[in-house]
Design an enzyme around this catalytic site. Structure first.
Site, short mmCIF file in Angstrom:
data_model
loop_
_atom_site.label_atom_id
_atom_site.label_comp_id
_atom_site.label_asym_id
_atom_site.label_seq_id
_atom_site.Cartn_x
_atom_site.Cartn_y
_atom_site.Cartn_z
N GLU A 74 8.74 18.98 -25.14
CA GLU A 74 8.15 18.79 -23.84
C GLU A 74 8.89 20.23 -23.19
O GLU A 74 7.94 21.58 -22.75
CB GLU A 74 8.30 17.37 -22.97
CG GLU A 74 7.67 16.43 -22.51
CD GLU A 74 5.81 16.22 -22.28
OE1 GLU A 74 5.59 17.87 -22.39
OE2 GLU A 74 5.54 15.43 -22.92
N ASN B 90 -1.44 19.01 -20.43
CA ASN B 90 -1.87 18.07 -21.42
C ASN B 90 -1.89 18.40 -22.38
O ASN B 90 -2.06 18.01 -23.68
CB ASN B 90 -3.12 17.55 -21.09
CG ASN B 90 -3.14 16.69 -19.78
OD1 ASN B 90 -2.27 16.52 -19.30
ND2 ASN B 90 -4.27 16.81 -19.20
N HIS C 207 -1.34 11.62 -26.82
CA HIS C 207 -2.04 10.29 -26.72
C HIS C 207 -2.32 8.94 -28.03
O HIS C 207 -1.97 7.42 -28.15
CB HIS C 207 -2.06 10.11 -25.57
CG HIS C 207 -1.85 10.07 -24.51
ND1 HIS C 207 -2.13 10.38 -22.74
CD2 HIS C 207 0.04 10.24 -23.93
CE1 HIS C 207 -0.88 10.81 -22.03
NE2 HIS C 207 0.15 10.61 -23.10
N LYS D 255 6.20 22.93 -13.83
CA LYS D 255 5.73 22.03 -13.84
C LYS D 255 5.61 21.56 -11.57
O LYS D 255 4.09 21.72 -11.44
CB LYS D 255 6.40 21.24 -13.82
CG LYS D 255 5.58 19.28 -13.22
CD LYS D 255 5.47 18.63 -14.20
CE LYS D 255 4.92 17.40 -14.28
NZ LYS D 255 4.77 16.02 -14.96
N HIS E 3 -1.04 16.74 -25.82
CA HIS E 3 -1.70 15.19 -25.21
C HIS E 3 -2.70 14.50 -25.31
O HIS E 3 -2.42 12.76 -26.03
CB HIS E 3 -1.14 14.74 -23.77
CG HIS E 3 0.31 14.79 -23.38
ND1 HIS E 3 1.07 16.97 -24.06
CD2 HIS E 3 1.27 14.76 -22.74
CE1 HIS E 3 2.21 16.18 -23.41
NE2 HIS E 3 2.27 15.21 -22.65
N LYS F 199 2.82 11.24 -11.25
CA LYS F 199 2.05 10.10 -12.71
C LYS F 199 2.70 9.00 -12.42
O LYS F 199 3.89 9.16 -13.05
CB LYS F 199 1.81 11.02 -13.87
CG LYS F 199 0.68 11.78 -13.43
CD LYS F 199 0.07 13.09 -15.16
CE LYS F 199 -1.28 13.57 -14.39
NZ LYS F 199 -1.56 13.95 -16.25
N HIS G 23 7.37 9.17 -27.64
CA HIS G 23 6.12 9.99 -27.10
C HIS G 23 6.29 11.56 -27.41
O HIS G 23 5.31 12.54 -27.45
CB HIS G 23 6.11 9.81 -25.09
CG HIS G 23 5.52 11.12 -24.73
ND1 HIS G 23 3.96 10.86 -24.37
CD2 HIS G 23 5.49 12.22 -24.06
CE1 HIS G 23 3.29 11.67 -23.78
NE2 HIS G 23 4.26 12.75 -23.34
N ARG H 154 -3.94 22.35 -13.69
CA ARG H 154 -2.57 20.53 -13.69
C ARG H 154 -2.96 20.44 -16.19
O ARG H 154 -2.07 19.69 -15.82
CB ARG H 154 -2.63 19.84 -12.66
CG ARG H 154 -1.75 18.90 -13.56
CD ARG H 154 -1.13 17.57 -12.49
NE ARG H 154 -0.45 16.67 -12.70
CZ ARG H 154 0.61 15.94 -12.06
NH1 ARG H 154 -0.12 16.16 -10.69
NH2 ARG H 154 1.38 15.23 -12.40
N ARG I 284 0.49 -1.42 0.14
CA ARG I 284 0.61 -0.06 0.13
C ARG I 284 0.50 1.30 -0.18
O ARG I 284 0.60 2.14 0.13
CB ARG I 284 -0.83 0.09 1.29
CG ARG I 284 -1.96 -1.10 0.99
CD ARG I 284 -3.16 -0.43 1.73
NE ARG I 284 -3.86 -1.68 1.85
CZ ARG I 284 -4.24 -2.28 3.12
NH1 ARG I 284 -3.25 -2.76 4.12
NH2 ARG I 284 -5.07 -4.17 2.91
N GLU J 258 -4.75 17.33 -10.63
CA GLU J 258 -5.41 17.18 -12.06
C GLU J 258 -7.16 17.37 -12.01
O GLU J 258 -7.64 17.13 -12.82
CB GLU J 258 -5.34 16.54 -13.18
CG GLU J 258 -4.89 16.68 -14.42
CD GLU J 258 -4.59 16.11 -15.07
OE1 GLU J 258 -3.42 15.51 -15.26
OE2 GLU J 258 -5.39 15.22 -16.39
N1 GLY Z 1 2.55 15.34 -17.77
C1 GLY Z 1 1.63 15.67 -17.27
C2 GLY Z 1 1.14 15.30 -15.77
O1 GLY Z 1 2.48 15.56 -14.92
O2 GLY Z 1 0.28 16.43 -15.38
#
Ligand code: GLY
Length: 356
Positions: free
Chosen positions: A184, A237, A244, A219, A240, A142, A256, A233, A120, A229
């Site tokens: 990025e 994206n 994606h 960031k 993305h 993430k 990516h 946040r 956990r 998010e």
């Molecule tokens: N890669 C975007 C984020 O971590 O929110």
């Protein structure tokens, strides 16, 4: 040395410096009570950097079992995730021990997810070895793995105890991996920092430690304000939603960074055609992507891209949130009906006979 604090539910520091691998043992020893530091890495990274890290951890008395993946997105799967969990259990890691992710985004994501779920939750440390992981994936927690239906569809947000970014390693990256990370960086500039965007025009005559620090600070500020998010946040994206989808459609043959580059171009062209930004904004983005040799066109159709994009996590019921630049450095979030997504993406595609 640059130190940036991330003020999420678990606070931690991102340290950016040269030759950090030789000092990693001391940093980690100061953070962790346990005796085992399990390392997760891939075959390429392990051949280049593992020995230095092992030496530094052994100096501090850590036991260091090593779990090695094949490189590439295909390794970020549920089978490897379970194998990693079994490995941690076989080596009897407890909640006072630590797992170290030594690698790029794939290694970081699978390690973070295993650390989040084994017992956990046990501590983990990110040691990014690609530019993309340094400026984005290693910060913000993430973590997850891919399934057939899409990228990162099993996952969580679970913060590391520290991010140790040895920027000397990044200088030796193969051009294609470096360019992926630049996509990025261009993303941060295009939506949040015009000065950063313009600084990238002088690449490679720029100080990479400064540039990485600037991206990580952006960031850190965003994830500190919106760890899970629910709002701001989502801005990260940009590129993305389409990116994606393109990774998935290409069966991850398009990396990516390159998929995000195509995503930014399509999303910005759609923004221009919808009157969200002007043509100059789109042209400036394309010019910079072109300077880096990054792709900005795709052969996939709007229908294919929108169907793949709707498998992603960005959808909520019959709405999807899209991120567009209003101008370089200024983002806007727009909710769209999922039934309109194909049409929006189609606006972003360059038709035959048109210039990019
Ligand atoms: N890669 C975007 C984020 O971590 O929110």
């Amino acid at each position: 040395m640059t130190t940036i604090s991330v003020k999420t539910s678990t606070e931690y520091e991102v340290i950016i410096d040269v030759d950090l691998h030789d000092r990693a043992g001391a940093y980690i020893h100061a953070l962790i009570d346990g005796e085992i530091a399990a390392i997760v890495t891939d075959r390429v990274v392990s051949a280049l950097y593992l020995d230095r890290l092992l030496k530094s951890l052994h100096k501090k008395g850590f036991e260091t079992p090593v779990f090695t993946l094949d490189g590439g997105e295909a390794s970020k799967n549920a089978y490897n995730y379970i194998s990693l969990i079994e490995f941690l259990a076989d080596h009897k890691l407890s909640r006072s021990d630590v797992v170290i992710a030594l690698g790029g985004g794939v290694v970081g994501d699978i390690t973070g997810f295993a650390a989040a779920t084994y017992l956990r939750g046990i501590p983990y440390v990110q040691m990014p070895t690609t530019l993309l992981a340094a400026v984005d994936a290693s910060v913000g927690g993430k973590a997850g793995v891919d399934i057939e239906a899409g990228k990162n569809l099993i996952g969580t947000i679970y913060q590391p105890r520290a991010v140790l970014c040895d920027c000397a390693l990044l200088e030796a990256l193969p051009p294609s991996i470096l360019t992926d990370g630049c996509a990025e960086i261009i993303k941060y500039g295009a939506i949040l920092d015009r000065e950063l965007f313009c600084a990238m025009k002088a690449f490679p005559r720029i100080n990479m430690e400064d540039i990485i620090g600037r991206c990580v600070q952006i960031k850190a500020d965003i994830v500190s304000a919106d760890e899970y998010e629910t709002g701001r946040r989502k801005i990260l994206n940009f590129g993305h939603t389409v990116g994606h989808a393109i990774e998935l459609l290409s069966n991850y043959h398009i990396s990516h960074g390159k998929a995000v580059s195509i995503g930014m171009a399509i999303e910005t062209r759609a923004a221009w055609k919808m009157g969200v930004c002007d043509q100059a904004c789109y042209d400036e983005l394309i010019e910079l992507l072109h300077q880096f040799g990054l792709p900005y066109r795709t052969g996939f159709s709007a229908g294919e891209i929108s169907r793949a994009a709707l498998m992603d996590k960005k959808r909520k019921g019959d709405k999807i949130t899209l991120v567009f630049p209003e101008k370089i450095g200024t983002p806007t979030l727009r909710k769209a009906d999922v039934v309109d997504l194909e049409e929006i993406i189609d606006l972003g595609l360059v038709k035959s006979g048109e210039n990019a």
